[in-house]
Design a protein around this motif. Structure first.
Motif, PDB file in Angstrom:
ATOM      1  N   LYS A 152      11.809  -6.954  -2.324  1.00 12.86           N
ATOM      2  CA  LYS A 152       9.866  -6.408  -2.104  1.00 12.86           C
ATOM      3  C   LYS A 152       9.967  -5.617  -3.445  1.00 12.86           C
ATOM      4  O   LYS A 152      10.918  -4.969  -3.722  1.00 12.86           O
ATOM      5  N   ILE A 153       8.890  -5.365  -3.706  1.00 11.04           N
ATOM      6  CA  ILE A 153       8.020  -4.290  -4.887  1.00 11.04           C
ATOM      7  C   ILE A 153       8.312  -3.224  -3.752  1.00 11.04           C
ATOM      8  O   ILE A 153       7.548  -2.913  -2.374  1.00 11.04           O
ATOM      9  N   THR A 154       8.721  -1.898  -3.785  1.00 10.33           N
ATOM     10  CA  THR A 154       8.764  -0.405  -3.405  1.00 10.33           C
ATOM     11  C   THR A 154       8.724  -0.035  -4.150  1.00 10.33           C
ATOM     12  O   THR A 154       9.071   0.476  -5.136  1.00 10.33           O
ATOM     13  N   ALA A 155       8.180   1.564  -3.323  1.00  4.67           N
ATOM     14  CA  ALA A 155       7.894   2.726  -4.022  1.00  4.67           C
ATOM     15  C   ALA A 155       8.525   3.418  -4.678  1.00  4.67           C
ATOM     16  O   ALA A 155       9.073   3.821  -5.800  1.00  4.67           O
ATOM     17  N   PRO A 188       1.325  -1.445   0.205  1.00 11.49           N
ATOM     18  CA  PRO A 188      -0.027   0.107  -0.431  1.00 11.49           C
ATOM     19  C   PRO A 188       0.879   1.631  -0.192  1.00 11.49           C
ATOM     20  O   PRO A 188       2.156   1.078   0.383  1.00 11.49           O
ATOM     21  N   VAL A 189       0.224   2.618  -0.259  1.00 11.96           N
ATOM     22  CA  VAL A 189       0.709   3.710  -0.095  1.00 11.96           C
ATOM     23  C   VAL A 189       1.705   3.551   1.458  1.00 11.96           C
ATOM     24  O   VAL A 189       0.596   4.288   1.606  1.00 11.96           O
ATOM     25  N   GLY A 190       1.860   4.077   1.543  1.00  9.85           N
ATOM     26  CA  GLY A 190       3.051   4.127   2.715  1.00  9.85           C
ATOM     27  C   GLY A 190       3.085   3.145   3.582  1.00  9.85           C
ATOM     28  O   GLY A 190       3.507   3.013   4.910  1.00  9.85           O
ATOM     29  N   GLY A 191       3.294   1.660   3.198  1.00 12.27           N
ATOM     30  CA  GLY A 191       3.127   0.541   3.478  1.00 12.27           C
ATOM     31  C   GLY A 191       4.810   0.687   4.068  1.00 12.27           C
ATOM     32  O   GLY A 191       5.726   1.036   3.896  1.00 12.27           O
ATOM     33  N   LYS A 192       4.298  -0.456   5.246  1.00  9.31           N
ATOM     34  CA  LYS A 192       5.694  -1.423   6.035  1.00  9.31           C
ATOM     35  C   LYS A 192       5.934  -2.558   5.127  1.00  9.31           C
ATOM     36  O   LYS A 192       5.128  -2.816   4.327  1.00  9.31           O
ATOM     37  N   HIS A 246      -0.420   4.447  -6.760  1.00  8.49           N
ATOM     38  CA  HIS A 246       1.597   4.390  -6.672  1.00  8.49           C
ATOM     39  C   HIS A 246       1.429   5.790  -7.671  1.00  8.49           C
ATOM     40  O   HIS A 246       2.786   6.402  -7.761  1.00  8.49           O
ATOM     41  N   LEU A 247       1.235   5.072  -9.036  1.00  5.39           N
ATOM     42  CA  LEU A 247       0.508   5.543 -10.364  1.00  5.39           C
ATOM     43  C   LEU A 247      -0.271   6.659 -10.119  1.00  5.39           C
ATOM     44  O   LEU A 247       0.371   7.737 -11.146  1.00  5.39           O
ATOM     45  N   GLY A 248      -0.905   7.022  -8.866  1.00 10.54           N
ATOM     46  CA  GLY A 248      -1.792   8.511  -9.709  1.00 10.54           C
ATOM     47  C   GLY A 248      -2.596   8.195 -10.636  1.00 10.54           C
ATOM     48  O   GLY A 248      -3.304   9.792 -10.657  1.00 10.54           O
TER      49      GLY A 248
END
Length: 941
Positions: free
Chosen positions: A756-759, A725-729, A788-790
């Motif tokens: 892992k997949i990161t922003a 998620p956006v801002g996820g940990k 994430h892509l807005g």
């Protein structure tokens, strides 16, 4: 010199040979350590060799190879009993089958068979390979049964037929090699296994037992549901709840309402025998009922599917492993109560203790079966007979929605008579103390003709995707359901059906399972307290397989007959398709049939041109948007002749080439995300890709972060829990089964899988890939990528707080665990070709979206599926489902020159949701030039 007579010599030699043959090696002699020694595990290679040694040396054992695993190992079942019983196995198997199916038997005949027969008891181990007690207790139990001569063991061998079955050979080899790779015993750990311990599915191997996709589950299912049909099955698992040693029967509510009560109370009886045995042996720590999370609602598990077949299915979850551990202090578990009568105190716990507990539990079950075998045999007959009787007459099943309907009938009756003192209670449908409703309110619901249980189901042969319907039929056949086939045309309830249609009547012993596959589950509204949070189901709340597979069937309420032949139990169906018409110009394949995609992929792999028809064929309403056209050629004919036959496809030959627009298709370079340790949802899709012949490559986060994705791939698929998620940990990505490993402790060959997949690193590379013309498909929580892509979408399941801030709806207002919901969609869009305007989807707390007001008008987002009702629930539990109305379940959006797809529901869930496979498959072809107009068409338009 004295000489022995020749006969005496050979007698002595035979005696010595027999004595040698009867020398059964102990586990210590074979493995080099005792089962349960700390820091030691056996591989499957060693275990297989031990099974063979024991079978060769003991007259109490017959070794049976039940089939190959997904990795090609042999899967074994050891049948253990007395030598005399082993000589009559065929007869005891026949008795077990006759009593379980309960066909054409009287009670007198059933009692006679029960007196003659032997109790059949199944004990397995190792299904979840990291739960190492399971496999090792199986080895130790085999040794105890073949070596001991005490009165209890001899009684068990005389009265029981024991089926000791290894549930996951591949997993034992993988896990043991991983654990034992460390030469220093005290440093050995099970953590951070680099791959799934069963190919493709890992832990989900215990969610495959009504679908039976995997080879291992097919092997086991054949023994359980067709060949042996044991009265008791015992499934060993880990781990027990904190502060206890193990969780076991009986289990917490709710149990599934289709069960025969004898099955439920049978579990109670065995549970009592098991806990009594441990208590008598001063082995504390058994918790049950509300002491654990395990229930008997779900179908699909190794233990739970047997419940729907009138078997007493037992599960224990025990602590322990080769590395010693601590039983932690959990104060609330230290006070004796009905859940845990004999609590265990905090202490150091060793592997051997768990093995000893498990052997004791096995013996308690086997001893119960030995003492009450005739009762167990007769009771499974009685349950089967009850099912046959219920399916042979008008019958109304009780469920929460029926009880609610009775309450509503009482509440809304303007003519009901109540005293003034009870008027306030009555207006809320409440019953005064000491009173009750008049029976007419029961009769209003429970004798309403339209609410009767069905007498049977008809699956017409003339449905859009009959091959998938046959897969559904085979799932029933593999689970022991009696299926009939129409040998001629017939009519039921005023509707005509063609020969070759399938008929499944409910007057059969395994009626609970049959109804569970066709009828919706009605999970109760289960809350911790009124107005409080919901109690999470152990797994899914609803899973009706006919819905998930989009099988067209008719539900028949009255008794019926026709020109039907009963198919032999366990006989899989493989009807052959045909090519009809004159294919001088080419061939037409329906986009509605999942198997068409196999045929198309085989054609493309052979270099044969394939086109899609975006608007069908003018003047032919039966040719849907997205149908496949293959120009005539000798090579195409050869391949399609084979595809029609092998894939049960009805292919139409065309004498004229379609004049409507056609889009040439080509295979895409497909990448499928996976992670270190293996993602089960990704594994299921990998299996699907192989089954449907889509070429693909598995990639990992490091591959994505390295960039240059467009050079290598055309489409990337992300399953649920890949995109944070956006801002996820980090913990939002890794579950209880997946701990983030450290690079320095990871073998070099597995390090490319880490990460892992990161922003910060991954999302920019995915955006670049999309803008360069790539396609990204996201499923479930990985639709987070939209945020994430807005993209102009937002979470539809939010509420406004008093301070004007948005927050997710709380579970007290909205809660939908795994259930089947219905969505609407536009079947003329490329992404939904081959589907109707409504579809059932598997929904598990899935994302739902609202689109920005001008998103559709500007063409920035195009809805693919949405909820157009406030009651979309089809099967399961959907608290607060009205919040879904007008929410978007799936959409497509352009990102640069590429396409981004978001599918909130689990469209490939455990390879069960076959009705929505096309939502993935349609996105896996690229489009070339329009063959008629020369206008380029891009996939996803």
């Amino acid at each position: 010199m004295r000489y022995f007579p020749c006969t005496l010599f050979f007698t002595l030699l035979l005696s010595l040979t027999t004595a040698w043959a009867q020398t059964i090696p102990s586990p210590k002699e074979h493995f080099g350590f005792n089962i349960g020694d700390d820091y030691h595990l056996a591989t499957y290679t060693q275990t297989e060799a031990y099974f063979k040694k024991v079978a060769a040396a003991s007259d109490r054992v017959k070794l049976v190879d039940i089939g190959l695993t997904e990795e090609g190992r042999h899967q074994y079942m050891l049948i253990v009993s007395s030598p005399e019983n082993l000589k009559k196995l065929d007869r005891y198997k026949e008795i077990s089958q006759k009593l379980a199916r309960a066909e054409n038997l009287t009670d007198v005949q059933a009692h006679a068979l029960a007196d003659e027969g032997k109790a059949i008891v199944w004990i397995d181990g190792g299904l979840h390979a990291t739960e190492t007690v399971g496999t090792h207790q199986l080895i130790e139990t085999i040794w105890q049964l073949v070596s001991r001569k005490d009165p209890e063991t001899m009684r068990i061998l005389d009265h029981d037929i024991i089926l000791l079955t290894h549930a996951n050979p591949d997993g034992q080899e993988i896990v043991t090699n991983w654990y034992m790779r460390e030469p220093t015993p005290e440093k050995r750990v099970l953590d951070n296994l680099p791959r799934l311990y069963q190919k493709y599915v890992g832990h989900d191997n215990n969610r495959d037992f009504f679908m039976l996709n995997m080879k291992e589950t097919q092997n086991i299912g054949r023994q359980l549901f067709v060949d042996w049909i044991p009265q008791i099955m015992y499934n060993h698992h880990q781990s027990g709840p904190a502060g206890s040693v193990l969780a076991g029967p009986p289990y917490r509510d709710p149990f599934n309402y289709v069960f025969d009560p004898l099955m439920v109370t049978g579990i109670d009886a065995l549970g009592a025998a098991m806990i009594n045995r441990l208590n008598a042996e001063n082995k504390p720590g058994f918790t049950r009922l509300g002491g654990s999370v395990f229930s008997t609602w779900y179908n699909g598990g190794l233990r739970t599917t047997t419940h729907f077949h009138n078997m007493i299915g037992l599960l224990t979850e025990i602590i322990g492993g080769p590395t010693p551990e601590d039983i932690p202090l959990v104060p609330k578990r230290l006070i004796p109560n009905g859940n845990t009568p004999f609590p265990v105190t905090p202490q150091k716990w060793h592997f051997k203790q768990s093995i000893d507990y498990s052997v004791s539990l096995n013996y308690s079950v086997l001893n119960y079966a030995a003492r009450y075998g005739d009762e167990l045999l007769f009771n499974i007959y009685r349950m089967g007979k009850n099912s046959i009787e219920r399916g042979s007459k008008d019958y109304w099943a009780l469920s929460p929605k029926r009880i609610d309907a009775i309450d509503e009938a009482y509440k809304n009756d303007p003519k009901k008579v109540v005293s003034p003192a009870n008027a306030a209670l009555a207006q809320y449908g409440m019953i005064p103390r000491g009173g009750g409703m008049p029976i007419k309110y029961y009769d209003t619901i429970m004798k309403a003709p339209v609410l009767r249980d069905p007498r049977g189901f008809v699956i017409p042969i003339n449905q859009p995707d009959f091959a998938t319907a046959v897969k559904f039929i085979n799932a029933l056949v593999r689970t022991g359901i009696q299926v009939q086939e129409a040998t001629a045309d017939f009519s039921v309830a005023g509707k005509k059906y063609q020969a070759g249609s399938y008929v499944i009547k409910t007057d059969q012993a395994f009626r609970p399972h049959l109804l569970d596959m066709f009828e919706p589950q009605d999970h109760p509204n289960d809350f911790q307290y009124p107005g409080g949070p919901p109690v999470r189901p152990y797994d899914a709340a609803g899973w009706t397989l006919a819905y998930l597979m989009n099988v067209k069937f008719d539900r028949i309420l009255d008794g019926f007959d026709g020109p039907f032949k009963k198919l032999p139990y366990g006989e899989l169906q493989s009807p052959e398709g045909h090519i009809t018409g004159a294919p001088s110009a080419g061939y037409l394949l329906s986009a509605k049939a999942n198997n068409s995609f196999i045929a198309v992929n085989d054609l493309l792999a052979s270099g044969i041109d394939v086109f899609r028809l975006p608007n069908g064929i003018g003047g032919k309403s039966t040719v849907e948007s997205g149908a496949f056209f293959v120009p005539a050629s000798a090579k195409a004919k050869s391949l399609l002749d084979k595809s029609a036959k092998d894939l049960d496809l009805e292919i139409t030959g065309l004498s004229k080439r379609p004049t409507t627009s056609m889009v040439k298709v080509a295979p895409m370079r497909i990448a499928l995300w996976d992670s270190y340790g293996g993602s089960m949802p990704s594994g299921w899709i990998r299996w699907l890709m192989e089954q449907y012949h889509f070429p693909m490559k598995v990639i990992y986060p490091q591959d994505i972060d390295a960039g240059n994705l467009r050079k290598n791939y055309d489409v990337i698929v992300f399953v649920t829990r890949a995109i944070p998620p956006v801002g996820g940990k980090e913990e939002d990505i890794f579950s209880a089964f997946e701990r983030a490993p450290k690079e320095e402790t990871t073998p070099a060959e597995y390090r490319p899988r880490l990460g892992k997949i990161t922003a910060s690193k991954s999302v920019p590379q995915l955006k670049t890939f999309l803008e360069a013309g790539g396609t990204v498909v996201t499923i479930g929580s990985s639709t987070n990528l939209a945020y994430h892509l807005g993209l102009p979408v937002k979470n539809a399941l939010m509420e406004m707080t008093a301070s004007g801030q948005e927050k997710p709806l709380p579970n007290e207002k909205y809660y939908i665990p795994g259930s089947v919901l219905r969505v609407s969609l536009d079947s003329t869009q490329t992404a939904t070709w081959g589907m109707s305007n409504q579809s059932d989807v598997y929904f598990d707390a899935s994302p739902v979206f609202n689109l920005a007001p001008d998103a559709i008008a500007k063409g920035t987002v195009k809805p693919l599926a949405w909820f157009d009702t406030n009651k979309p629930l089809r099967s399961g539990w959907a608290w607060g489902q009205s919040y879904l109305q007008d929410g978007v379940a799936a959409f497509v959006a352009p990102v640069g020159s590429g396409k981004f797809y978001a599918f909130g529901p689990e469209i490939t869930f455990r390879a069960q949701s076959q009705g929505t496979f096309k939502l993935l498959f349609n996105q896996l072809y690229s489009s070339g030039t329009n063959s008629q107009t020369g206008v380029a068409h891009v996939a996803g338009e």
